[in-house]
Scaffold this motif. Structure first.
Motif, mmCIF file in Angstrom:
data_model
loop_
_atom_site.group_PDB
_atom_site.id
_atom_site.type_symbol
_atom_site.label_atom_id
_atom_site.label_comp_id
_atom_site.label_asym_id
_atom_site.label_seq_id
_atom_site.Cartn_x
_atom_site.Cartn_y
_atom_site.Cartn_z
ATOM 1 N N LEU A 110 -12.971 -37.074 10.411
ATOM 2 C CA LEU A 110 -13.252 -35.683 10.053
ATOM 3 C C LEU A 110 -12.320 -34.723 10.777
ATOM 4 O O LEU A 110 -11.802 -33.765 10.171
ATOM 5 C CB LEU A 110 -14.715 -35.344 10.361
ATOM 6 N N SER A 149 -8.773 -35.087 9.215
ATOM 7 C CA SER A 149 -8.615 -34.442 7.908
ATOM 8 C C SER A 149 -8.362 -32.951 8.071
ATOM 9 O O SER A 149 -7.560 -32.355 7.334
ATOM 10 C CB SER A 149 -9.857 -34.682 7.049
ATOM 11 N N GLN A 150 -9.017 -32.335 9.047
ATOM 12 C CA GLN A 150 -8.832 -30.899 9.260
ATOM 13 C C GLN A 150 -7.445 -30.575 9.814
ATOM 14 O O GLN A 150 -6.819 -29.584 9.417
ATOM 15 C CB GLN A 150 -9.900 -30.376 10.226
ATOM 16 N N ASN A 174 -19.018 -31.674 6.841
ATOM 17 C CA ASN A 174 -17.985 -32.395 6.088
ATOM 18 C C ASN A 174 -17.865 -31.848 4.675
ATOM 19 O O ASN A 174 -16.750 -31.654 4.153
ATOM 20 C CB ASN A 174 -18.340 -33.883 6.059
ATOM 21 N N VAL A 206 -16.020 -28.552 4.724
ATOM 22 C CA VAL A 206 -14.581 -28.773 4.912
ATOM 23 C C VAL A 206 -13.932 -29.147 3.583
ATOM 24 O O VAL A 206 -12.841 -28.661 3.244
ATOM 25 C CB VAL A 206 -14.325 -29.869 5.969
ATOM 26 N N ALA A 260 -10.705 -35.653 3.815
ATOM 27 C CA ALA A 260 -12.084 -35.228 4.076
ATOM 28 C C ALA A 260 -13.067 -35.949 3.159
ATOM 29 O O ALA A 260 -14.191 -36.271 3.565
ATOM 30 C CB ALA A 260 -12.207 -33.718 3.902
#
Length: 425
Positions: free
Chosen positions: A224, A227-228, A284, A287, A376
């Protein structure tokens, strides 16, 4: 198990203690990221390229990821309060070395050292913070500690960069030294003595900390956070090339993200207390929505601003839930496991930056958010599955711990407050 000793620490004292822990986190967060704002100054002064100076960021991340758990293992039997002030003292010394570094190699070594202390401090601060409050408020306590990191991105990093631009990069590290000294004094004055008892060997601690259920939660953290940072690492060129803004407007959009990140971290602690697993899952999903919005509406400044605000709220707002779940799932290995959350987050940061760089080179700036979106989406089933991980049951309380049917915080005749291991759902 840890026991806070004293004459029955009250709410005011605990609030001051949590504030001191948050201040330490603020200093550490500032030191980690402020170097980005003075890389060109360091490069010019030491006669190296900016890309070579960028290794200072990598060195710090390696210190957090690898050095943090190693140093934590070596100091596992130290009292937690002692560990906190020793960590801050070493952190101040590491930044003092940076102030007087005339050689790039010495500066890199100082950054590795400070990175290792970063993970050590956050782990110890998390366990101390959760021991200062009732079990139902432990997520909030972790949120206050990690809120210091978020606030550093809004206040500490910009101010440190301005100091460096006006007085030189050495002054930036010097300001960190001063703040670190203040955090050290605050810790000595405000954080109560914590009696740290470890009945098990380091090997037994490690078996708890590296249990598959803990590793699964750490894997979710990597996915997570990674992915950001695919998108966040290259957010500035995205705003310039796709959204079409420049100069001070870019800073304003980054400020939007930073402010909402700080708010989200504090609020995230409260949601972690309610249901940490649900908080992670919702985070999540948000996002995913934010990445989709950046990709689909990247040329609309207003929608991009809304997407950054929503992303900021959950991006770091899930951190308390991750940390609380890791500590809970580790059971008797919580002290060692507490440092692994920072390590996993930094692995995600490094991996996300690398994947983002690849996406930028392969597809262009406008397509970076869609790669982050895919990552994500991949993280979602993993985060969803972690809700089924169960924390080990706390050891049954001894005769002096209370007469209730289950684990509960209680005070002995000597004023010692016993705090059990909490679980987070």
């Amino acid at each position: 198990m840890s026991t806070a000793t004293g004459t029955g620490p009250g709410p005011t004292r605990n609030t001051l203690a949590l504030a001191a822990l948050g201040l330490g986190a603020f200093v550490i967060g500032t030191a980690e990221l402020v170097v980005v704002g003075v890389l060109s100054l360091i490069a010019g002064d030491l006669d190296i390229s900016v890309s070579t100076a960028g290794l200072l960021v990598t060195a710090y991340a390696l210190g957090v990821s690898l050095g943090g758990p190693v140093v934590s293992a070596a100091t596992i039997r130290l009292p937690r309060r002692t560990l906190l002030w020793v960590a801050l003292a070493v952190f101040v010394a590491g930044n003092l070395i940076a102030v007087f570094s005339a050689a790039f190699g010495l500066l890199v070594a100082a950054r590795v050292l400070c990175g290792a202390i970063h993970g050590l401090y956050l782990g110890a601060a998390s366990t101390v913070a959760t021991g200062l409050v009732a079990p139902e408020h432990r997520g909030r306590a972790v949120g206050l500690v990690f809120g210091g990191i978020s606030v550093s991105t809004v206040i500490g990093v910009p101010l440190g960069t301005l100091i460096g631009q006006g007085l030189g990069w050495q002054a930036t590290f010097g300001s960190v030294v001063v703040l670190g000294a203040l955090a050290l004094v605050a810790t000595l004055l405000c954080v109560p003595k914590v009696e740290h008892r470890t009945g098990e060997s380091l090997g037994a601690q490690a078996r708890h900390a590296f249990h598959p259920r803990v590793l699964a939660m750490l894997a979710a953290t990597v996915l997570l956070m990674g992915s950001q940072f695919i998108a966040f690492t290259y957010l500035t060129p995205f705003l310039e090339d796709v959204t079409g803004i420049s100069g001070g407007a870019v800073g304003a959009f980054l400020l939007i993200f930073g402010v909402f990140s700080a708010v989200g971290t504090f609020a995230g602690g409260r949601f972690a207390d309610i249901n940490a697993s649900a908080t992670l899952l919702v985070g999540n999903v948000v996002v995913i929505v934010a990445m989709a919005a950046l990709w689909a509406f990247g040329s609309n400044a207003w929608l991009v601003g809304l997407a950054l605000a929503g992303w900021g709220i959950v991006g770091f707002g899930v951190t308390p839930s991750f940390q609380l779940r890791v500590i809970s799932l580790a059971g008797e290995g919580a002290d060692l496991a507490a440092t692994l959350g920072a390590s996993a987050a930094n692995v995600g940061v490094a991996a996300g930056a690398a994947v983002g760089g690849w996406a930028l080179a392969a597809f262009g700036t406008g397509e970076v958010p869609v790669v982050a979106l895919v990552a994500a989406v991949v993280a979602l089933p993993v985060v969803w599955a972690t809700r089924f991980l169960k924390a080990p049951q706390a050891p049954a309380p001894g005769p002096s711990a209370g007469s209730g049917p289950g684990p509960s915080a209680g005070s002995g005749q000597d004023g010692t407050v016993t705090v059990p291991v909490a679980t987070a759902g």
